[in-house]
Design an enzyme around this catalytic site. Structure first.
Site, PDB file in Angstrom:
ATOM      1  N   GLU A 116      14.235  -7.037  -1.389  1.00  0.00           N
ATOM      2  CA  GLU A 116      12.852  -7.400  -1.084  1.00  0.00           C
ATOM      3  C   GLU A 116      12.181  -8.023  -2.315  1.00  0.00           C
ATOM      4  OE1 GLU A 116      10.097  -5.048   1.806  1.00  0.00           O
ATOM      5  OE2 GLU A 116       9.209  -4.827  -0.177  1.00  0.00           O
ATOM      6  N   GLU A 156       1.913  -2.520  -8.360  1.00  0.00           N
ATOM      7  CA  GLU A 156       3.073  -3.134  -7.711  1.00  0.00           C
ATOM      8  C   GLU A 156       3.272  -4.603  -8.082  1.00  0.00           C
ATOM      9  OE1 GLU A 156       2.009   0.449  -5.288  1.00  0.00           O
ATOM     10  OE2 GLU A 156       0.910  -1.169  -6.278  1.00  0.00           O
ATOM     11  N   HIS A 199      -1.400  10.667   3.522  1.00  0.00           N
ATOM     12  CA  HIS A 199      -0.592  10.828   2.305  1.00  0.00           C
ATOM     13  C   HIS A 199      -0.944  12.164   1.652  1.00  0.00           C
ATOM     14  CE1 HIS A 199       0.986   9.923  -1.715  1.00  0.00           C
ATOM     15  NE2 HIS A 199       1.624   8.883  -1.182  1.00  0.00           N
TER      16      HIS A 199
END
Length: 760
Positions: free
Chosen positions: A508, A522, A628
């Site tokens: 990816e 990220e 989460h």
């Protein structure tokens, strides 16, 4: 860590080769050592240095710094019979002590002669280690053993052969020599040279174009007709001898070379120079005395070198391999006498042709090439080291999305016979989040670094992962490290691989927003990984274009789709049942996921405000929010999401339940990356709760919409989609741009081709 670093399941097999000469050089030891080291083996050599009284260590060859030879310094002569008995006993004692001290770091023993096989067999039996007995020379036929001791020595060697786990002989004819022993396993590995890419030029000393050039390179010992050869050359001005090597006749050779203009001595030379010298000559000699029993079964280096180089060889009738030379007429086989030798040199010089040269080389390629012998060697070792000829591929993950997307690839790689797969989880996400996914795909991590801690920071994740992962990678020494996406686990994993020169496959790759803070961290992680990755597996042509713009080599980029789609193919089932599906009934379903670090605080509160408004405005809407475990997210949900019957805040679901819930949902609100790829494959509209996305293909295809973080915009866009059938149909009818669910298969196939299928 679930598995200790002491575990040898993935570590290279540790092989110790033992030889009773200094291996300086010893071409057979060098070939065996380097061939084993090409596979998953850590090879060491223990040798006897008879010229020194001190132990020493050095690389076996200049170009193989990882193959070390440890030489036990015990002064002794060569070929002096019983006068070596005390040094021999001392060598065997020191060898035994060395093996005992290092027993925990040896997996397989490879003894090359009876002198070394005796202490090796003792340790092999005491410590349950496999022993390969490589019968370089059959003792009683090779050495000057008193007749009274021969039956004892032969019985001893027969005992060693029968109790070794496998044996190697250098020619099939030696089966007769080692009778009546019955080895458990046996392989014939000819002492053929490796074919070099090129033969370098060699300047012959005192050479004349008009003379026939004769080469001898080897041990300068008795029973090889060296005095006769030297005298013949001295008396025949039309010949010239080019001789190299070492041994007890060295002074004699030096004397002839000093006083004879057509004899040149080069001393001890490396194997590269051996082939170069022989290639520069016209004829190679392999003159073994057949009265020595071992010479009947010999497999002289010079025979194989003559085939490799296409040169004629002169051999003596009744010595090893001479029958092949005679039968195929590729050299001369004589009953030794100076006259016969002279005639052989003259005849070969006159009659050699290109056709004969080609025949010799063809014989080497088809029957004796070292590549053939190398494969036999590896096959012999496989029962004792099943992973020897496999490539160790480490697949690293630490978060739930990584586990979902890498699971199909792990399963695909496990089907490749040439790969040994080691799965490592960093524990960036808790076991509670990862375990359901791993159970769903039947994956048990080889190692769990367990770095997770409450309220963990990026700094703590990075530091702990560096300190835990680096020693593990050093221990198991993989041939490839596979990482996924843009997590801190992926970035630090790539950094560890880079530091240790491990090739990195980035799955990816190529996603970009080109805003280093969105998403954070990220976007930095994936850009940094691109700088050090070896292979880049991108989902789309757009992501490939990003990498090309960053000057990544095109040959290292592969467009394969996204493995997230592969995962969906195995998890979605129309017969799937779950209490949440029963709770939904026929209501419209909004699936919410919101967890990104940059959305904590005010942004998350605005998202929850929009969800509250949608629940208030659409009576038949139900919302499911798998939350989460981050305490900051839990606290924000408690503060800002209004409690009501049509809202379910639940712990994270296992992958099968989540994918099937995704399949049932009518609309998805998310700040996740993976869902932007998965939901369109299920023809579900996705509203992205971010100001930018790296999944620009989804925007271009119309399967995604960026709604940002403004609660009014989130509300109105979602409300319209749920009430405007034409608009809804427009988004859901679009084709998913992230592949057809064969990404893992494509990646595995590409890696097999890139890594050479285990022959590295």
């Amino acid at each position: 860590m679930q598995a200790s670093l002491e575990s040898s399941a993935f570590a290279k097999v540790a092989i110790l080769i033992i030889r009773s000469n200094p291996c300086d050089p010893d071409t057979r030891v060098q070939k065996i050592a380097t061939s084993l080291a090409k596979q998953r083996a850590k090879v060491r050599v223990l040798a006897w240095d008879r010229s020194n009284a001190q132990d020493s260590s050095a690389p076996l060859l200049p170009h193989t710094p990882t193959i070390l030879v440890h030489r036990l310094g015990i002064k002794a002569g060569y070929g002096v019979g019983l006068r070596n008995i005390l040094p021999l006993l001392l060598f065997q004692t020191k060898t035994l002590l060395y093996l005992w001290r290092h027993r925990k770091h040896i997996d397989i023993l490879h003894a090359c002669d009876l002198d070394t096989a005796l202490p090796a067999l003792c340790i092999a039996k005491l410590c349950n280690k496999p022993l390969i007995y490589d019968i370089f020379d059959y003792y009683v036929d090779t050495f000057n053993v008193p007749r009274i001791l021969k039956p004892l020595i032969k019985s001893l060697e027969t005992f060693v052969i029968n109790h070794s786990d496998a044996c190697i002989i250098c020619a099939k004819s030696r089966l007769e020599q080692i009778a009546p022993s019955k080895p458990k396993a046996l392989e014939v590995i000819h002492n053929a040279p490796k074919k070099p890419a090129t033969i370098k030029p060699f300047s012959l000393l005192d050479s004349s174009p008009s003379r026939i050039k004769i080469a001898y390179v080897g041990v300068l010992s008795h029973a090889r007709y060296l005095p006769e050869l030297l005298e013949l050359i001295k008396s025949t001005p039309s010949f010239e001898l080019h001789i190299a090597g070492f041994g007890i006749l060295q002074e004699l050779v030096e004397s002839y070379a000093k006083n004879t203009p057509n004899i040149s001595f080069y001393g001890k030379i490396c194997y590269e120079d051996t082939l170069a010298l022989e290639s520069a000559c016209d004829i190679i000699t392999a003159l073994y005395d057949p009265s020595v029993p071992n010479h009947i079964y010999a497999a002289p280096n010079k025979f194989y070198e003559s085939l490799l180089l296409g040169k004629p060889v002169v051999m003596v009738q009744g010595t090893g391999m001479s029958e092949i030379v005679e039968a195929l007429n590729i050299g001369a086989v004589i009953d030794f006498s100076p006259r016969n030798l002279t005639q052989a040199f003259i005849t070969l010089a006159k009659s050699d042709t290109k056709e004969l040269q080609a025949r010799r080389k063809r014989l080497y390629d088809e029957q004796f090439a070292w590549e053939i012998m190398e494969q036999r060697l590896w096959n012999l070792y496989k029962p004792f080291a099943p992973n020897l000829c496999k490539l160790l591929v480490v697949v690293l993950f630490g978060t739930r999305p990584e586990a979902i997307k890498l699971a199909p690839l792990i399963k695909q790689l496990e089907e490749c016979e040439k790969f040994l797969i080691c799965t490592i989880t960093s524990g960036q996400h808790t076991d509670a989040m990862l375990s359901p996914i791993l159970q769903a795909f039947d994956i048990t991590p080889s190692y769990n670094l367990s770095i997770h801690a409450a309220h963990q920071s990026l700094e703590s994740i990075s530091c702990k992962l560096l300190s835990h992962l680096s020693p593990l990678l050093k221990h198991i020494e993989p041939e490839l490290l596979c990482i996924h996406g843009d997590t801190t686990t992926a970035y630090i994993g790539a950094l560890c691989g880079f530091y240790q020169h491990i090739p990195i496959a980035h799955i990816e790759a190529g996603l970009r927003t080109y805003d280093i803070h969105t998403p954070f961290p990220e976007e930095f992680n994936r850009q940094a990984i691109a700088l050090i990755a070896t292979y880049h597996f991108t989902p789309t042509k757009t992501t490939k274009a990003h990498l090309l713009n960053e000057r990544v080599r095109e040959s290292s980029i592969f467009v394969v789709g996204n493995t997230a789609i592969d995962a969906l193919r195995t998890t979605i089932s129309k017969s799937f049942t779950h209490p949440l599906l029963e709770w939904l009934g026929t209501s419209k379903c909004l699936l919410l996921t919101a967890h990104r670090r940059e959305n904590l605080g005010k942004n998350l509160a605005q998202i929850f405000s929009a969800v509250n408004a949608l629940l208030e405005s659409i009576p038949d809407l139900k919302v499911i929010y798998p939350i989460h475990p981050n305490p900051a997210i839990q606290k924000s949900a408690q503060e800002h999401l209004k409690s009501q019957e049509r809202l379910r805040i639940i712990p994270p679901l296992d992958v099968i339940a989540f994918h099937n819930l995704l399949y049932r949902a009518d609309i998805i609100l998310t700040d996740s990356g993976g869902i932007q790829e998965e939901a369109p494959a299920l023809h579900k509209p996705v509203l992205v709760l971010r100001d930018s996305t790296e999944r620009v293909e989804g925007l271009e295809a119309g399967t995604l919409k960026l709604v940002g973080l403004d609660p009014q915009n989130i509300f109105h866009t979602a409300y319209e989609l749920l009430h405007n059938q034409a608009l809804y149909a427009t988004m859901t009818a679009k084709q998913n741009p992230y592949g057809d669910g064969t990404s893992a298969k494509q990646i595995a196939s590409i890696l097999e081709n890139l890594l050479g299928g285990g022959q590295h």
